[in-house]
Design an enzyme around this catalytic site. Structure first.
Site, PDB file in Angstrom:
ATOM      1  N   GLU A  49       1.009  -1.288  -0.318  1.00 21.23           N
ATOM      2  CA  GLU A  49      -0.176   0.150   0.259  1.00 21.23           C
ATOM      3  C   GLU A  49       0.462   1.191  -0.178  1.00 21.23           C
ATOM      4  O   GLU A  49       1.566   0.985   1.027  1.00 21.23           O
ATOM      5  CB  GLU A  49      -0.674   0.287   1.023  1.00 21.23           C
ATOM      6  CG  GLU A  49      -1.720  -1.410   1.397  1.00 21.23           C
ATOM      7  CD  GLU A  49      -2.797  -1.832   2.282  1.00 21.23           C
ATOM      8  OE1 GLU A  49      -3.705  -1.633   2.471  1.00 21.23           O
ATOM      9  OE2 GLU A  49      -2.194  -0.570   3.321  1.00 21.23           O
ATOM     10  N   ASP A  60      -5.360   8.894  11.179  1.00 15.27           N
ATOM     11  CA  ASP A  60      -4.378   8.450  11.200  1.00 15.27           C
ATOM     12  C   ASP A  60      -3.787   8.353  12.720  1.00 15.27           C
ATOM     13  O   ASP A  60      -3.869   9.306  13.075  1.00 15.27           O
ATOM     14  CB  ASP A  60      -2.904   9.163  10.775  1.00 15.27           C
ATOM     15  CG  ASP A  60      -3.767   7.897   8.860  1.00 15.27           C
ATOM     16  OD1 ASP A  60      -3.535   6.457   8.843  1.00 15.27           O
ATOM     17  OD2 ASP A  60      -3.460   8.783   7.794  1.00 15.27           O
ATOM     18  N   TYR A 176     -10.388  -4.086   3.580  1.00 14.90           N
ATOM     19  CA  TYR A 176      -9.768  -4.082   4.420  1.00 14.90           C
ATOM     20  C   TYR A 176     -10.843  -3.743   5.915  1.00 14.90           C
ATOM     21  O   TYR A 176     -11.516  -3.048   5.762  1.00 14.90           O
ATOM     22  CB  TYR A 176      -8.848  -2.791   4.152  1.00 14.90           C
ATOM     23  CG  TYR A 176      -8.316  -2.340   4.518  1.00 14.90           C
ATOM     24  CD1 TYR A 176      -7.992  -2.032   6.129  1.00 14.90           C
ATOM     25  CD2 TYR A 176      -6.479  -1.878   4.158  1.00 14.90           C
ATOM     26  CE1 TYR A 176      -7.314  -1.569   6.914  1.00 14.90           C
ATOM     27  CE2 TYR A 176      -6.116  -0.928   5.177  1.00 14.90           C
ATOM     28  CZ  TYR A 176      -6.139  -1.555   6.623  1.00 14.90           C
ATOM     29  OH  TYR A 176      -5.047  -1.017   8.095  1.00 14.90           O
TER      30      TYR A 176
END
Lengths: 255, 397
Positions: A49, A60, A176
């Site tokens: 990725e 994040d 995912y």
């Protein structure tokens, strides 16, 4: 079959989970990212990725945020990430390459232009952290005609029905699965219900599933590997690059 | 229009983890909106606790000085906590309680929304954590003290430009991690659906009241309704009362900072282009590469690189016009309102006053400019003094 499907066929045949590696492109430098990506793909990682740095990485944790800011401070752009993808493609013809981004960077670049350039660079799929099922059609409309696929995300809050709807039409990709409620970053412990959750999801969808967020140890990867088709390691690899900008053998031992 | 969208704007561009909480919020809000008991409690708190309705004040001396249109102020500065923000935090806190959420979080720029959230948290007995850019913590110290006094925890955020956008990033991260028991009280009409619609609904009391008061007091609707726009909650609240009155011009005033040409401003519509941030597609200040820019304005509350998606739509359709007012003009308007009307306005609201001061002399005496005085300026004393010390004197009106 595309590279992603081939990859999961291979790892399934080998009786092991796919190792999906995330790196923030341009941290600590574009050259270091390229070397680290090359190291990963040459020594165990199955899927890469390529994280596109963004100024406002709301999904994040501290490690990847710091990496993104450092990359942006050097002026790293989407075009640099795609050029790097093209060089990796030349060296690693079979490795699935996934562009991992926030939507605004792609949107500002121009979605069609992005899709053209990503396809030309040999990218296989695109993952967008802030583009849920309800909003993704605009991007899929430019990716699909160019042979690119899209990686949908499933969170701990996502119902099984919604996960199935997210995977629908993306059978050439993988799902995912976000392991934790929270941002990216290593966790000492993953949720106890994770294994059951992964087993339930795997039974409910027709695509391979890979679990990420919080995965930083071989034990965690092995646990996920028992019930999923792959595991994702991101922050732990980015963190490893903080030391001297290079991945060492001990940074790569996930199975 | 697609649900949650305003033409091409709005939507739910947000982490998957928040999609289910957003669905739950949307369902709970729709149910509450239709529940007379919820609406009655909301109105009762606005009346007995906030002190609504807020009056309309005819700015007589300012009008006489300018010669031209009459300037009328909607006095949101007289609300409990000193700004319009509390209208929305009461609505959201009622909803949080109804949904069984245990904890409130908020982002704040100038600190007015943080204070308003800390206030309702105390009122409802809920713990409250407020994210605030470190730059804003420094320049809005009185509001930081107020939030702490009210029992809230204030988290200074050092990332990025350390202003409102960075605070919002961190609030969203908190929400992602704690969505089970936490209600995110967004202070403006930004964010993913249903926030822009919900915040607008709670703030629409401003426009609804103002419309009725205009008719009662002046026997006519205003010719123009003017409000400052950061994220745009006070403006959308005012506009909501007049959207269906085509004769009323709607004017949103963005923070021109040091001037649009300098790049140091926070005027997302006047100086930006469409993109995606914090859950919405809308006008953003960004680089060619889609990186969000740090903004600049003398007023912390307008220092945001985006704008509510409904404003983006109103701008594109031409129903509302958006103009920039720079720091110096805002400070001059601040002075003028102090000296001519005995009202110390928030620097944010001073932008709207400045636009009215520009327009009034060019209009006939029977025209009315309705200005939303969205907040009071006590919090801005130090900023105004510091700004004046660092800049050439602004011409006195």
């Amino acid at each position: 079959m595309n590279r992603i499907q081939n990859c999961f066929s291979r790892t399934r045949a080998a009786g092991r989970p796919a190792f999906v590696a995330y790196l923030t492109m341009g941290f600590p430098s574009l050259a270091a990212s390229e070397k680290a990506a090359d190291t990963l793909l040459s020594s165990g990682a199955d899927i890469l990725e390529l994280g596109v740095p963004f100024s406002d990485p709301v999904a994040d944790g501290a490690v990847i945020r710091a990496a993104a800011y450092a990359a942006l401070a050097q002026g790293v752009k989407l075009a640099d990430v795609l050029a790097l993808a093209a060089r990796l493609r030349a060296k690693h013809p079979d490795a699935p390459l996934v562009v991992f981004s926030y939507y605004n960077v792609l949107y500002a670049h121009g979605l069609e232009r992005f899709a053209d350039e990503a396809a030309a660079a040999g990218v296989d799929a695109v993952l967008v952290v802030d583009l849920p099922l309800e909003e993704r059609d605009e991007l899929l409309a430019v990716l699909r005609p160019r042979g690119l696929t899209f990686v949908p995300l499933v969170a701990p809050t996502t119902s099984v029905e919604r996960a199935a709807a997210s995977a629908k039409g993306l059978e050439d990709s993988f799902l995912y699965v976000i392991t934790v409620k929270g941002t990216t970053g290593a966790r000492a412990e993953l949720p106890p219900e994770l294994k059951d959750r992964l087993a339930t999801l795997r039974a409910a969808v027709d695509v391979p599933i890979a679990a990420g967020f919080g995965v930083s140890t071989r034990e965690q990867a092995a646990m996920i590997g028992e019930v999923a088709d792959g595991f994702v390691v991101g922050s732990a690899l980015v963190k490893a690059l903080e030391k001297d900008g290079t991945l060492h053998a001990e940074d790569l031992r996930y199975y | 229009m697609k649900k949650g969208h305003y033409g091409p704007y709005g939507g739910q561009y947000i982490a998957e983890t928040l999609m289910t909480p957003l669905r739950e919020l949307e369902a709970a809000y729709e149910e509450a909106k239709a529940d007379p008991a919820f609406q009655a409690e909301f109105r009762e708190i606005l009346r007995d606790y906030v002190g609504r309705e807020s009056p309309l004040t005819f700015a007589r001396r300012l009008t006489e000085r300018l010669g031209g249109a009459r300037i009328v102020l909607k006095r949101e500065d007289l609300n409990h906590t000193g700004a319009h923000k509390v209208n929305n935090t009461i609505g959201q806190a009622l909803l949080a309680r109804r949904m069984g959420k245990k904890r409130l979080i908020a982002e704040t720029g100038a600190g007015m929304h943080g204070v308003a959230t800390a206030t309702v948290a105390a009122l409802f007995g809920m713990p409250c954590e407020v994210y605030m850019g470190a730059t804003d913590v420094a320049r809005q110290a009185p509001n930081v003290a107020r939030m702490k006094m009210l029992g809230a925890t204030v988290h200074p955020i050092e990332e990025g430009g350390a202003t409102l956008k960075d605070a919002m990033n961190e609030a969203i991260r908190d929400w992602i991690a704690n969505c089970d028991d936490t209600f995110y009280v967004i202070g403006t009409v930004a964010g993913p659906h249903p926030y822009p619609a919900m915040v607008r609904d709670f703030q629409s009391v401003i426009g609804t009241e103002a419309r009725r008061q205009m008719l009662e007091k002046f026997g006519k609707l205003p010719d123009q309704a003017i409000a400052c726009v950061g994220g745009g909650s006070n403006a959308i609240g005012l506009f909501a009362g007049f959207l269906d009155d085509p004769g009323v011009r709607l004017v949103g005033v963005e923070a021109g900072g040091k001037g649009i040409a300098t790049g140091e401003h926070a005027a997302s519509i006047c100086g930006g282009r469409p993109g995606v941030l914090h859950g919405s597609k809308t006008y953003l200040l960004q680089t060619d590469d889609g990186q969000i820019l740090d903004t600049y304005s003398v007023s912390a509350g307008l220092d945001y690189p985006g704008v509510g998606p409904e404003h983006a739509y109103l701008a594109d359709t031409g129903r509302a016009e958006y103009v920039p007012v720079d720091d110096a003009e805002a400070v001059a308007a601040f002075d003028a309102l102090c000296r001519y009307e005995g009202i110390i306005p928030a620097l944010e609201s001073s932008h709207a006053v400045a636009e009215a001061i520009k327009r009034a002399p060019h209009l006939p005496g029977d025209a009315i400019l309705l200005v939303n005085l969205s907040g009071r300026g006590d919090k801005d004393m130090d900023n105004v003094l510091a700004w004046k010390a660092a800049n050439p004197p602004v011409p006195a009106l």
